[in-house]
Design a protein around this motif. Structure first.
Motif, PDB file in Angstrom:
ATOM      1  N   ASN A   1       0.823  -1.213   0.000  1.00  0.00           N
ATOM      2  CA  ASN A   1       0.000   0.000   0.000  1.00  0.00           C
ATOM      3  C   ASN A   1       0.856   1.261   0.000  1.00  0.00           C
ATOM      4  O   ASN A   1       0.530   2.251  -0.677  1.00  0.00           O
ATOM      5  CB  ASN A   1      -0.931   0.007   1.222  1.00  0.00           C
ATOM      6  N   VAL A   2       1.951   1.243   0.759  1.00  0.00           N
ATOM      7  CA  VAL A   2       2.845   2.394   0.795  1.00  0.00           C
ATOM      8  C   VAL A   2       3.492   2.607  -0.571  1.00  0.00           C
ATOM      9  O   VAL A   2       3.550   3.741  -1.085  1.00  0.00           O
ATOM     10  CB  VAL A   2       3.924   2.214   1.874  1.00  0.00           C
ATOM     11  N   VAL A   3       3.964   1.518  -1.183  1.00  0.00           N
ATOM     12  CA  VAL A   3       4.616   1.617  -2.494  1.00  0.00           C
ATOM     13  C   VAL A   3       3.645   2.133  -3.545  1.00  0.00           C
ATOM     14  O   VAL A   3       3.986   2.970  -4.388  1.00  0.00           O
ATOM     15  CB  VAL A   3       5.187   0.243  -2.906  1.00  0.00           C
ATOM     16  N   LYS A   4       2.391   1.662  -3.488  1.00  0.00           N
ATOM     17  CA  LYS A   4       1.386   2.077  -4.466  1.00  0.00           C
ATOM     18  C   LYS A   4       0.722   3.403  -4.103  1.00  0.00           C
ATOM     19  O   LYS A   4      -0.152   3.871  -4.832  1.00  0.00           O
ATOM     20  CB  LYS A   4       0.319   0.989  -4.605  1.00  0.00           C
ATOM     21  N   LYS A   5       1.126   3.969  -2.954  1.00  0.00           N
ATOM     22  CA  LYS A   5       0.583   5.243  -2.475  1.00  0.00           C
ATOM     23  C   LYS A   5      -0.919   5.192  -2.227  1.00  0.00           C
ATOM     24  O   LYS A   5      -1.653   6.164  -2.464  1.00  0.00           O
ATOM     25  CB  LYS A   5       0.922   6.374  -3.458  1.00  0.00           C
ATOM     26  N   ASN A   6      -1.407   4.028  -1.756  1.00  0.00           N
ATOM     27  CA  ASN A   6      -2.799   3.912  -1.325  1.00  0.00           C
ATOM     28  C   ASN A   6      -2.942   4.591   0.026  1.00  0.00           C
ATOM     29  O   ASN A   6      -2.131   4.376   0.919  1.00  0.00           O
ATOM     30  CB  ASN A   6      -3.210   2.439  -1.217  1.00  0.00           C
ATOM     31  N   ARG A   7      -3.985   5.377   0.198  1.00  0.00           N
ATOM     32  CA  ARG A   7      -4.144   6.156   1.416  1.00  0.00           C
ATOM     33  C   ARG A   7      -5.394   5.710   2.184  1.00  0.00           C
ATOM     34  O   ARG A   7      -6.484   5.596   1.620  1.00  0.00           O
ATOM     35  CB  ARG A   7      -4.252   7.647   1.093  1.00  0.00           C
ATOM     36  N   ALA A   8      -5.194   5.487   3.485  1.00  0.00           N
ATOM     37  CA  ALA A   8      -6.280   5.108   4.380  1.00  0.00           C
ATOM     38  C   ALA A   8      -5.775   5.290   5.806  1.00  0.00           C
ATOM     39  O   ALA A   8      -4.566   5.455   6.017  1.00  0.00           O
ATOM     40  CB  ALA A   8      -6.699   3.653   4.139  1.00  0.00           C
ATOM     41  N   PRO A   9      -6.673   5.299   6.818  1.00  0.00           N
ATOM     42  CA  PRO A   9      -6.183   5.311   8.204  1.00  0.00           C
ATOM     43  C   PRO A   9      -5.191   4.170   8.415  1.00  0.00           C
ATOM     44  O   PRO A   9      -5.321   3.096   7.835  1.00  0.00           O
ATOM     45  CB  PRO A   9      -7.468   5.108   9.019  1.00  0.00           C
ATOM     46  N   LEU A  10      -4.208   4.421   9.259  1.00  0.00           N
ATOM     47  CA  LEU A  10      -3.058   3.529   9.381  1.00  0.00           C
ATOM     48  C   LEU A  10      -3.452   2.064   9.570  1.00  0.00           C
ATOM     49  O   LEU A  10      -2.915   1.184   8.892  1.00  0.00           O
ATOM     50  CB  LEU A  10      -2.177   3.980  10.550  1.00  0.00           C
ATOM     51  N   GLN A  11      -4.408   1.769  10.478  1.00  0.00           N
ATOM     52  CA  GLN A  11      -4.710   0.378  10.783  1.00  0.00           C
ATOM     53  C   GLN A  11      -5.274  -0.370   9.573  1.00  0.00           C
ATOM     54  O   GLN A  11      -5.071  -1.583   9.419  1.00  0.00           O
ATOM     55  CB  GLN A  11      -5.691   0.267  11.960  1.00  0.00           C
ATOM     56  N   TYR A  12      -5.963   0.362   8.690  1.00  0.00           N
ATOM     57  CA  TYR A  12      -6.545  -0.285   7.515  1.00  0.00           C
ATOM     58  C   TYR A  12      -5.493  -0.577   6.446  1.00  0.00           C
ATOM     59  O   TYR A  12      -5.703  -1.429   5.585  1.00  0.00           O
ATOM     60  CB  TYR A  12      -7.663   0.578   6.929  1.00  0.00           C
ATOM     61  N   MET A  13      -4.385   0.121   6.512  1.00  0.00           N
ATOM     62  CA  MET A  13      -3.294  -0.098   5.550  1.00  0.00           C
ATOM     63  C   MET A  13      -2.678  -1.486   5.718  1.00  0.00           C
ATOM     64  O   MET A  13      -2.051  -2.011   4.802  1.00  0.00           O
ATOM     65  CB  MET A  13      -2.216   0.962   5.743  1.00  0.00           C
ATOM     66  N   PHE A  14      -2.834  -2.088   6.903  1.00  0.00           N
ATOM     67  CA  PHE A  14      -2.263  -3.403   7.168  1.00  0.00           C
ATOM     68  C   PHE A  14      -3.191  -4.542   6.764  1.00  0.00           C
ATOM     69  O   PHE A  14      -2.732  -5.668   6.583  1.00  0.00           O
ATOM     70  CB  PHE A  14      -1.933  -3.548   8.665  1.00  0.00           C
ATOM     71  N   PHE A  15      -4.476  -4.258   6.657  1.00  0.00           N
ATOM     72  CA  PHE A  15      -5.433  -5.358   6.497  1.00  0.00           C
ATOM     73  C   PHE A  15      -6.298  -5.271   5.241  1.00  0.00           C
ATOM     74  O   PHE A  15      -7.186  -6.101   5.046  1.00  0.00           O
ATOM     75  CB  PHE A  15      -6.352  -5.432   7.725  1.00  0.00           C
TER      76      PHE A  15
END
Length: 393
Positions: free
Chosen positions: A269-283
């Motif tokens: 998600n970080v590499v693709k620059k997807n943005r969301a609240p932090l906890q959702y970035m993991f799941f």
């Protein structure tokens, strides 16, 4: 103890888990019959193991009573009204505890065992008999949509329905109590601890499966591992768990290995620059709304449309858990794919929204398979780490 029979069982379990993992990834469904070959091999191997080390037929019957109870519970859960009801299954389930708890100890010791287990057996037989009778008399149900079925299930809150749904909790408690009693009375000896632990462990995951806190295939995989490989078949390279109960180490290893997936998703998600609240970035990750039916997972956002504008918010953790338990308000991509006519409004909203965040859907049976391999070869990861940290390695 002699462990060689469990090596054969381990091979059967490993092959079955690989095949089940393939089915779960491809179809997101593992038919119950998938487990039959593994279970047959595993039960025979476990019976041989118990006999080689104890020659205790009461212990073996106690093991068979435990396995039969779980299989019968699944039979009751999946019996179709209007089809013949197999009362012989109930007879077997009720007969095995009588042999194990009463008759065989009498023949072995020559005197009557303690009477403490009699009321527990009466409760055991009464629960299974009552639920079996209700299932026997149940009429075929009318066809309902998925949403209608969930709403009707929520309305069924009377005592009889609650008892019918949760009776197996009491059955498991009775089996566990009886197992510990048989150990304490000297009828089963120390090897009986594997049956007692299996009763508790398998009962927990059966209940988790019923509550939808765990996938059905994942729960049965752990249950059948406990039945087929009760202890470590070989000495692992590092540390086995102190109690030697393999299924628990498999679960712990699977949970630890499963932590790798959220970290990988976060990095992507970080590499693709997807943005969301932090906890959702993991799941989770975003997918295009018009292609959401091709993905696997559940929708992590709520959408509302006001005056032609789409408003969205992420579903909170506790709200998500509540929806999962009640099976209401949680949208699975599988349902969107299989029942699009029921989700026309949602599908239209997702297309207008552009991207929709969904959970990642790696079947937990994959970490379970990896957990089995690591547990057998290397031991219990958590116990090994704790031993190293405390200087016990």
């Amino acid at each position: 103890m002699t462990y060689s029979p469990l090596i054969i069982s381990t091979v059967a379990v490993f092959i079955t888990l690989l095949y089940a993992s393939y089915l779960d990834v491809k179809e997101r469904r593992v038919p119950f019959r998938t487990w039959y070959p593994m279970l047959v091999v595993g039960m025979i191997a476990t019976i041989v193991l118990f006999y080689q080390n104890t020659e205790n037929i009461s212990l073996i019957c106690g093991y068979l009573a435990l396995v039969a109870s779980f299989l019968y519970a699944d039979y009751l859960d999946n019996h179709e009204p209007g089809t013949p009801f197999r009362l012989q299954y109930l007879a077997i389930v009720l007969a095995l505890p009588i042999l194990s708890w009463f008759l065989l100890p009498i023949l072995t010791t020559g005197h009557m065992p303690e009477t403490q287990l009699i009321p527990w057996y009466i409760m055991f037989a009464g629960l299974l008999g009552y639920v079996s009778y209700r299932e026997y008399k149940r009429e075929p149900e009318r066809r309902l949509t998925a949403k209608q079925a969930r709403k009707e299930a929520q309305r069924e809150s009377n005592v009889e329905e609650v008892l019918t749904r949760w009776y197996f909790v009491l059955v498991v408690v009775i089996l566990a109590i009886a197992s510990f009693y048989m150990i304490g009375s000297g009828n089963w000896g120390i090897p009986g601890i594997y049956i007692a632990l299996a009763a508790v462990f398998c009962g927990v995951f059966y209940i988790f499966g019923q509550m939808r806190l765990f996938g059905g295939a994942d729960a049965w995989a752990l249950i059948f591992i406990a039945f087929c490989i009760p202890t470590f078949p070989i000495t692992p390279l590092f540390k086995a768990s102190p109690i030697g109960f393999l299924a628990f180490s498999v679960l712990i290893n699977a949970l630890i290995l499963n932590l790798v997936a959220p970290l990988g998703i976060f990095i992507i998600n970080v590499v693709k620059k997807n943005r969301a609240p932090l906890q959702y970035m993991f799941f989770g990750f975003p997918v295009k709304g018009e292609k959401i039916q091709e993905a696997w997972g559940f929708v992590m956002e709520d959408f509302t449309e006001k005056e032609g504008k789409i408003e969205r918010k992420f579903i909170g953790f506790w709200d998500s858990l509540r929806r999962m338990r009640s099976d209401e308000g949680r949208v699975y991509t599988k349902d969107l794919r299989e029942h699009p006519e029921e989700f026309e409004k949602e599908l239209g909203t997702y297309k207008k929204a552009g991207n929709v965040w969904i959970s990642y859907a790696v079947p937990f049976i994959l970490p379970i398979t990896a957990g089995l391999i690591t547990a057998i070869l290397f031991g219990d990861i958590l116990f090994t780490i704790m031993s190293f940290v405390t200087g016990g390695a």
